[in-house]
Design an enzyme around this catalytic site. Sequence first.
Site, PDB file in Angstrom:
ATOM      1  N   TYR A 100       0.839  -1.201   0.000  1.00  0.00           N
ATOM      2  CA  TYR A 100       0.000   0.000   0.000  1.00  0.00           C
ATOM      3  C   TYR A 100       0.873   1.250   0.000  1.00  0.00           C
ATOM      4  O   TYR A 100       1.683   1.454   0.903  1.00  0.00           O
ATOM      5  CB  TYR A 100      -0.913  -0.043   1.221  1.00  0.00           C
ATOM      6  CG  TYR A 100      -1.563   1.243   1.626  1.00  0.00           C
ATOM      7  CD1 TYR A 100      -2.339   1.976   0.733  1.00  0.00           C
ATOM      8  CD2 TYR A 100      -1.431   1.723   2.930  1.00  0.00           C
ATOM      9  CE1 TYR A 100      -2.948   3.165   1.120  1.00  0.00           C
ATOM     10  CE2 TYR A 100      -2.048   2.898   3.326  1.00  0.00           C
ATOM     11  CZ  TYR A 100      -2.788   3.617   2.415  1.00  0.00           C
ATOM     12  OH  TYR A 100      -3.395   4.781   2.803  1.00  0.00           O
ATOM     13  N   ASP A 186      -1.532  -6.207   9.413  1.00  0.00           N
ATOM     14  CA  ASP A 186      -2.613  -5.270   9.113  1.00  0.00           C
ATOM     15  C   ASP A 186      -3.751  -6.081   8.490  1.00  0.00           C
ATOM     16  O   ASP A 186      -3.645  -6.551   7.351  1.00  0.00           O
ATOM     17  CB  ASP A 186      -2.099  -4.205   8.144  1.00  0.00           C
ATOM     18  CG  ASP A 186      -3.124  -3.126   7.844  1.00  0.00           C
ATOM     19  OD1 ASP A 186      -4.327  -3.449   7.801  1.00  0.00           O
ATOM     20  OD2 ASP A 186      -2.732  -1.968   7.622  1.00  0.00           O
ATOM     21  N   ILE A 188      -7.100  -5.173   7.957  1.00  0.00           N
ATOM     22  CA  ILE A 188      -8.282  -4.335   7.759  1.00  0.00           C
ATOM     23  C   ILE A 188      -9.209  -4.870   6.664  1.00  0.00           C
ATOM     24  O   ILE A 188     -10.365  -4.432   6.580  1.00  0.00           O
ATOM     25  CB  ILE A 188      -7.904  -2.874   7.469  1.00  0.00           C
ATOM     26  CG1 ILE A 188      -7.229  -2.724   6.103  1.00  0.00           C
ATOM     27  CG2 ILE A 188      -7.034  -2.312   8.570  1.00  0.00           C
ATOM     28  CD1 ILE A 188      -7.057  -1.272   5.679  1.00  0.00           C
ATOM     29  N   LYS A 229     -13.019  -0.762   5.747  1.00  0.00           N
ATOM     30  CA  LYS A 229     -13.214  -1.662   4.610  1.00  0.00           C
ATOM     31  C   LYS A 229     -14.279  -2.712   4.892  1.00  0.00           C
ATOM     32  O   LYS A 229     -15.194  -2.900   4.087  1.00  0.00           O
ATOM     33  CB  LYS A 229     -11.888  -2.345   4.245  1.00  0.00           C
ATOM     34  CG  LYS A 229     -10.720  -1.402   4.117  1.00  0.00           C
ATOM     35  CD  LYS A 229     -10.996  -0.240   3.165  1.00  0.00           C
ATOM     36  CE  LYS A 229      -9.862   0.765   3.166  1.00  0.00           C
ATOM     37  NZ  LYS A 229     -10.160   1.956   2.352  1.00  0.00           N
TER      38      LYS A 229
END
Length: 423
Positions: A100, A186, A188, A229
Amino acid sequence: MNWQLSFDLVECWLDKNPDVSGFKRDGKSIFRELALFQDYHGLPLFKNALVDFMAQIRGNKVTFDPNHMVLTAGATSANETLIFCLAEQGDAFLLPTPYYPGFDRDLKWRTGVEIVPIQCTSSNNFRITESALEQAYQDAKRRNLRVKGILVTNPSNPLGTTLSRAEFNLLFDFIEDKETMHLISDEIYSGTVFSSPRFVSVMEILKEMNPNDAAKLWNRVHIVYSLSKDLGLPGFRVGAIYSENDAVVAAATKMSSFGLVSSQTQYLLSAMLGDKKFTKKYLSENQKRLKVRQRMLVTGLQKAGIKCLKSNAGLFCWVDMRHLLCSNTFEAEMELWKKIVYQVGLNISPGSSCHCTEPGWFRLCFANMSQHTLNLAMNRLKNFVAHSTGSDDGGSSSTTLRKSFSNWVFRLSSRDHRAPEER
């Protein structure tokens, strides 16, 4: 990116629960109570609802203790806070590529910490390998950087894939050998997994390990989570850190005062997440819609002669356009990106913005537009590929193509006009 796909489910719940959105309890207003008091540790009702929601996403194979959770203003704040807690200026974290683009901002700008890429390639579908991991570690040492940990996204943004157990075991072995290293997962996008293999959280892997081996790792594994998300609520700015490390939780809790989640937001979401019938329906229906929409994108791209990395999660696909490059360079990738943006009217993310080592890969989102818009976007791309591969007259393809499309730019990447940074 998820709000247009399943936001109607959230709106329907709000319509059926007007007291919650009106900040009422048992018909009486609690606005004053919420507006005049802020619990720096988070509302217990909300933290309990959030850890239950996280467990539900993971098939209740793991549970989470709300006392080990720190609320933050989104995942951006959670990741930065963890880096502040675990590293010093001049230290480094290893990140597998592609990653990202916002991590260059979130992890580095204020912390002074460096990112060293773990170079993953298409030869094995961008999986983490022992050799790539060791190479990154040695690269950091050559730069006189002290590696304090590894950060992975599971499911991956931008790949749309979940990490395998083999990759997690590789990461565990690696950080266990380096006693001061941590692993941040992470997660998410954990609720967006729409097909096999199913999502496996880092905590589930730890739970299955030999207790003696797991004991060496519990304090060095941390999760970042958010509702941006999985529930499609990026504007609510709800993130969280989960850690079994008491020192990390204590430090992160103190730092969270710089980015708290409002009491009003916590109250509303505690009711929404506490409605187990709703959350079960939402997760199931959202995953079904994601699967259908992903299949639409993949099929549309196939008709245009474009292939995708096989994915099972996320709101996007990792798309192979290497055959459309005029040369195997990142300059050629940017030229292709500009043509797609300005001639075709599609805003997609170039792989170079995600630190991909191979020119010609792009991230395309499929959950931020209507079905009609996606179909139109695929038709545009198909026509562009036909022109680019020489099925028209030689000199006027760009002009003809530009005139054939409207000025409406479809955003298959970021939420604004910039290519790189939408999560």
